[in-house]
Design an enzyme around this catalytic site. Structure first.
Site, short mmCIF file in Angstrom:
data_model
loop_
_atom_site.label_atom_id
_atom_site.label_comp_id
_atom_site.label_asym_id
_atom_site.label_seq_id
_atom_site.Cartn_x
_atom_site.Cartn_y
_atom_site.Cartn_z
N LYS A 1 0.84 -1.21 0.00
CA LYS A 1 0.00 0.00 0.00
C LYS A 1 0.87 1.25 0.00
O LYS A 1 0.61 2.21 -0.72
CB LYS A 1 -0.89 0.04 1.24
CG LYS A 1 -2.10 -0.83 1.20
CD LYS A 1 -2.94 -0.54 2.45
CE LYS A 1 -4.12 -1.45 2.57
NZ LYS A 1 -4.91 -1.14 3.76
N ASP B 1 -9.17 1.99 4.51
CA ASP B 1 -9.68 0.64 4.60
C ASP B 1 -10.28 0.33 3.25
O ASP B 1 -10.86 1.21 2.59
CB ASP B 1 -10.72 0.47 5.71
CG ASP B 1 -10.97 -1.01 6.03
OD1 ASP B 1 -10.01 -1.81 5.90
OD2 ASP B 1 -12.08 -1.36 6.39
N GLY C 1 -3.20 -9.33 -2.38
CA GLY C 1 -4.60 -9.58 -2.04
C GLY C 1 -5.32 -10.34 -3.15
O GLY C 1 -4.83 -11.36 -3.63
N ASP D 1 -5.88 -9.35 -6.16
CA ASP D 1 -5.50 -8.88 -7.50
C ASP D 1 -5.44 -9.98 -8.57
O ASP D 1 -5.85 -9.74 -9.71
CB ASP D 1 -4.16 -8.12 -7.46
CG ASP D 1 -4.28 -6.76 -6.80
OD1 ASP D 1 -5.40 -6.36 -6.42
OD2 ASP D 1 -3.24 -6.08 -6.65
N LYS E 1 -2.38 -0.09 -12.79
CA LYS E 1 -3.35 -0.38 -11.73
C LYS E 1 -3.73 0.90 -10.99
O LYS E 1 -4.91 1.16 -10.75
CB LYS E 1 -2.77 -1.42 -10.76
CG LYS E 1 -3.73 -1.75 -9.62
CD LYS E 1 -3.09 -2.67 -8.60
CE LYS E 1 -3.97 -2.77 -7.36
NZ LYS E 1 -3.35 -3.48 -6.26
#
Length: 192
Positions: free
Chosen positions: A14, A70, A150, A152, A172
């Site tokens: 992230k 989140d 995750g 993806d 992305k």
């Protein structure tokens, strides 16, 4: 306003994505860098509540301007699951186990529509701003691609024939849920 901002995460994926989008406009500090070693609770029932818990925790305990996010995957055929439980859907934070469980629950299901949602809570000088981003798509029956994290490898955004895990980070970020929320965050920060 200082150009230092805490990003309430220790998730390096992230951090890398958001840093790339901020393009040096702000110096991002992680929770580790400010000495926050606690697990910030995520007890909310919504992405907004969880994002806010993170940013307010840092602001209240460290006195630093901060944003927290989140995000998660919502699958129509599963009534919005995994939603706020996306990161620990299988009871663990293991991406492969989470994907396996999701694919198992979708076996034989024709409706593969899904979306990624992200909410960012920014707290500056005790005032909260919220930024949301969504990307619509569908869940593939099997994994494809090795980038990203995750879900993806099984999420194919609408209008594309490849998954998030087959895209470069720039590709992305240009269309992702987090990318869209961060764009709104950056626009707000640049105009503040």
């Amino acid at each position: 306003m200082s150009n230092k901002l805490v990003f309430a995460t220790n998730n390096l994926h992230k951090l890398e994505e958001v840093s790339a989008m901020l393009n040096g406009a702000f110096e991002l500090l992680t929770l580790n860098q400010i000495g926050c070693n606690e697990d910030i609770p995520e007890t909310g029932d919504t992405f907004i509540e969880n994002a806010g818990q993170k940013s307010w925790y840092v602001y209240s305990n460290f006195g630093l301007n901060c944003f927290g996010d989140d995000s998660g995957l919502e699958v129509d055929a599963l009534n919005g699951e995994p939603g706020v439980y996306s990161a620990r859907y299988s009871g663990t934070r293991d991406h492969d186990k989470n994907i396996d469980l999701l694919l198992q629950k979708l076996e034989g299901e024709e409706n593969r529509k899904a979306r990624f949602k992200a909410v960012i809570s920014l707290v500056i000088d005790g005032v909260e701003q919220l930024f949301e981003g969504t990307v619509e798509g569908s869940i593939r029956a099997e994994r494809s691609g090795t980038d990203g994290f995750g879900y993806d490898p099984i999420f194919q955004p609408d209008g594309y024939s490849i998954t998030f895990a087959e895209m470069s980070m720039d590709e992305k970020n240009a269309i992702s849920h987090r990318g869209r929320a961060v764009e709104k965050l950056v626009a707000f920060l640049k105009n503040s």
